[in-house]
Design a protein around this motif. Structure first.
Motif, PDB file in Angstrom:
ATOM      1  N   THR A 282       0.953  -1.192  -0.095  1.00  0.00           N
ATOM      2  CA  THR A 282      -0.038  -0.051   0.014  1.00  0.00           C
ATOM      3  C   THR A 282       0.878   1.162  -0.245  1.00  0.00           C
ATOM      4  O   THR A 282       2.073   1.350   0.757  1.00  0.00           O
ATOM      5  CB  THR A 282      -0.983  -0.092   1.238  1.00  0.00           C
TER       6      THR A 282
ATOM      7  N   ALA B   1       0.812   5.210   0.903  1.00  0.00           N
ATOM      8  CA  ALA B   1      -0.047   6.433   1.317  1.00  0.00           C
ATOM      9  C   ALA B   1       0.870   7.624   1.000  1.00  0.00           C
ATOM     10  O   ALA B   1       2.111   7.591   1.373  1.00  0.00           O
ATOM     11  CB  ALA B   1      -0.457   6.372   2.707  1.00  0.00           C
TER      12      ALA B   1
ATOM     13  N   TYR C 135      -0.240  -2.711   4.565  1.00  0.00           N
ATOM     14  CA  TYR C 135      -1.057  -2.228   5.567  1.00  0.00           C
ATOM     15  C   TYR C 135      -2.594  -2.650   5.157  1.00  0.00           C
ATOM     16  O   TYR C 135      -2.729  -2.993   4.101  1.00  0.00           O
ATOM     17  CB  TYR C 135      -0.864  -0.513   5.472  1.00  0.00           C
TER      18      TYR C 135
ATOM     19  N   LYS D 125      -6.482  -1.038   5.692  1.00  0.00           N
ATOM     20  CA  LYS D 125      -7.128   0.191   5.839  1.00  0.00           C
ATOM     21  C   LYS D 125      -8.320   0.119   6.906  1.00  0.00           C
ATOM     22  O   LYS D 125      -8.916  -0.952   6.986  1.00  0.00           O
ATOM     23  CB  LYS D 125      -7.841   0.720   4.587  1.00  0.00           C
TER      24      LYS D 125
ATOM     25  N   GLN E 200      -4.009   3.552   8.172  1.00  0.00           N
ATOM     26  CA  GLN E 200      -3.279   2.307   7.356  1.00  0.00           C
ATOM     27  C   GLN E 200      -2.387   1.795   8.581  1.00  0.00           C
ATOM     28  O   GLN E 200      -1.471   2.255   8.967  1.00  0.00           O
ATOM     29  CB  GLN E 200      -2.324   2.762   6.208  1.00  0.00           C
TER      30      GLN E 200
ATOM     31  N   GLN F 112      -5.236  11.275   6.898  1.00  0.00           N
ATOM     32  CA  GLN F 112      -4.711   9.867   7.037  1.00  0.00           C
ATOM     33  C   GLN F 112      -3.670   9.763   8.362  1.00  0.00           C
ATOM     34  O   GLN F 112      -3.105  10.824   8.738  1.00  0.00           O
ATOM     35  CB  GLN F 112      -3.812   9.548   6.044  1.00  0.00           C
TER      36      GLN F 112
ATOM     37  N   VAL G 162      -1.003   6.740   9.443  1.00  0.00           N
ATOM     38  CA  VAL G 162      -0.059   5.386   9.070  1.00  0.00           C
ATOM     39  C   VAL G 162       0.627   5.064  10.104  1.00  0.00           C
ATOM     40  O   VAL G 162       1.265   5.864  11.001  1.00  0.00           O
ATOM     41  CB  VAL G 162       0.725   5.752   7.966  1.00  0.00           C
TER      42      VAL G 162
END
Length: 445
Positions: free
Chosen positions: A172, A174, A211, A213, A226, A262, A264
């Motif tokens: 993934t 981001a 990751y 979600k 994530q 977001q 992470v």
């Protein structure tokens, strides 16, 4: 008779008092279009960066910050340009460009580059693009952006971004911005993010990992995390109050400045969380199912207002980032039934007072850029100001501050002036004692 302007060379230094070698004079960047192809096993990055910039006067040559990459070609307004590279550790790396004719007004620079990205050396260790055990991250504060793309690396030069990252399909990506496209082809996947709000180069980030979600909140500000699969079991507890934190901070500071947010969580441990535009990055050690690090979650979210939307004009003003984010921790504690801001202030005032009185908050110096006192004394200023002018005027000031300078750059002098307007009285002595003298004032200032 109108006199023609003789072309000049753009300065290869920004004049920043703390990092003069980072950033460049003579132009400003409006937009970055970045296409990145990253092979994780080899730590190999191939990139193309197209910068749209503006020169206020004719430039015969100019410089970009770029560290450690081979550059086979540079085009300026579609025409081949001459260029040289400097790899001096003192400046982190420069790409010096001489177009075939001087540029003025809006122009484009197209840079192809490739190599093995490594963090930029700094007194705090390497900053910028870095490898994880199984992935990669970008942690660029304060001077790490040149580790992965050519830029004008100064916080005052804010631009919009399009970032396309291609890597192995099982990972993934981001990145800074809103996800606008995702394409898969022959074992790889390309992720495209766009950030329409002006953004400083050190706040542009890419995170790559395996990751899952986790939707933290649907809206009105979508909040998504994530997280490595092994850590998702902690998300409900550690991030369960995030929607309430968002609502609470919006009440204090005004509307969230971005379309979404977001979080992470890397599968590696990190010493401290990392802020980016519209994003915060935490280590695996920051999730434990006990909300141990919730104050850090609050701190990083607060940076979206203070540091990201409102970006300091140069690094001497860093207390405007860290003092406000620290005070947000105290405000959340007070609002959520924990210790009041007054209790936090009293404890930290005693702690700071017990140490040396040798830091000037409004200009701490590069060696003390991330000194604990920048954070805590910065929050103490705000608490003392709140006590001086009262809650109604104080929080009206904060909302006006974030609205008036939304997506712009700010200085200490601007905040002092606006605070005086809201207070309706002369605060010169107050701010002189707190910001410009090393001795710590009393709790009430």
């Amino acid at each position: 008779m109108e006199l023609s302007r003789k072309p000049k060379a753009g300065a290869a230094r920004s004049g920043d008092p703390y990092f003069p070698a980072h950033g460049n004079g003579g132009y400003r960047v409006e937009h970055y279009d970045l296409d990145i192809d990253y092979k994780l096993a080899a730590n190999r990055l191939g990139g193309r960066a197209v910068l749209t910039a503006v020169a206020d006067a004719p430039l015969s040559r100019f410089s970009l910050d770029l560290a450690g990459f081979r550059v086979p070609r540079v085009l300026v307004d579609g025409r081949p340009a001459k260029f040289t590279q400097s790899r001096s550790p003192r400046d982190g790396g420069k790409l010096h460009v001489t177009p075939d004719r001087p540029v003025v007004g809006r122009f484009t620079v197209d840079v192809r580059y490739s190599g093995n990205p490594t963090p930029v050396a700094s007194r705090w260790g390497g900053v910028g693009w870095d490898e994880l055990t199984d992935g990669a991250l970008v942690a660029s504060q304060p001077v790490g952006a040149p580790s992965w793309f050519p830029c004008n690396d100064h916080p005052s030069d804010k631009a919009t971004y399009r970032i396309a990252v291609t890597t192995a399909a099982r990972y993934t990506v981001a990145a800074t911005g809103v996800l606008t496209a995702r394409r898969r082809s022959a074992g790889t996947r390309t992720w495209v993010y766009e950030r329409s709000e002006p953004t400083a180069s050190y706040l542009v980030s890419v995170q790559i990992g395996r990751y899952e979600k986790v939707v933290v909140a649907e809206g009105p500000v979508p909040q998504v995390a994530q997280i490595p699969a092994r850590l998702t079991k902690f998300a409900a507890r550690d991030l369960g109050r995030h929607p309430a934190i968002m609502t609470t901070l919006e009440g204090f500071f005004g509307p969230f400045p971005f379309a979404d947010y977001q979080l992470v969580v890397t599968d590696d441990e990190l010493d401290v969380p990392i802020e980016a535009q519209g994003m915060s990055i935490f280590g695996s050690n920051h999730l434990d199912g006990r909300r141990t690090h919730e104050r850090l979650v609050v701190h990083e979210l607060a940076h979206q207002w203070f540091g990201n939307s409102l970006t300091i004009a140069d690094w001497s003003h860093i207390w405007l980032n860290e003092g406000f984010a620290t005070y947000a921790e105290w405000l959340w504690s007070e609002s959520s039934g924990g210790r009041t801001a007054a209790v936090h202030a009293r404890e930290w005032h005693a702690h700071v007072a017990a140490g040396p009185a040798d830091l000037v908050l409004a200009d701490p110096g590069v060696a003390r850029l991330f000194d604990e006192r920048v954070y805590k004394r910065g929050a103490l200023v705000l608490h003392a100001l709140r006590g001086r002018i009262g809650d109604e005027r104080f929080f009206a000031l904060l909302r006006d501050w974030t609205a008036r300078h939304r997506h712009a750059t700010v200085t200490t002098a601007q905040f002092v002036e606006l605070a005086g307007q809201h207070a309706g009285t002369d605060l010169t002595a107050f701010f002189t004692a707190w910001l410009y003298r090393p001795a710590l004032p009393g709790e009430r200032g």
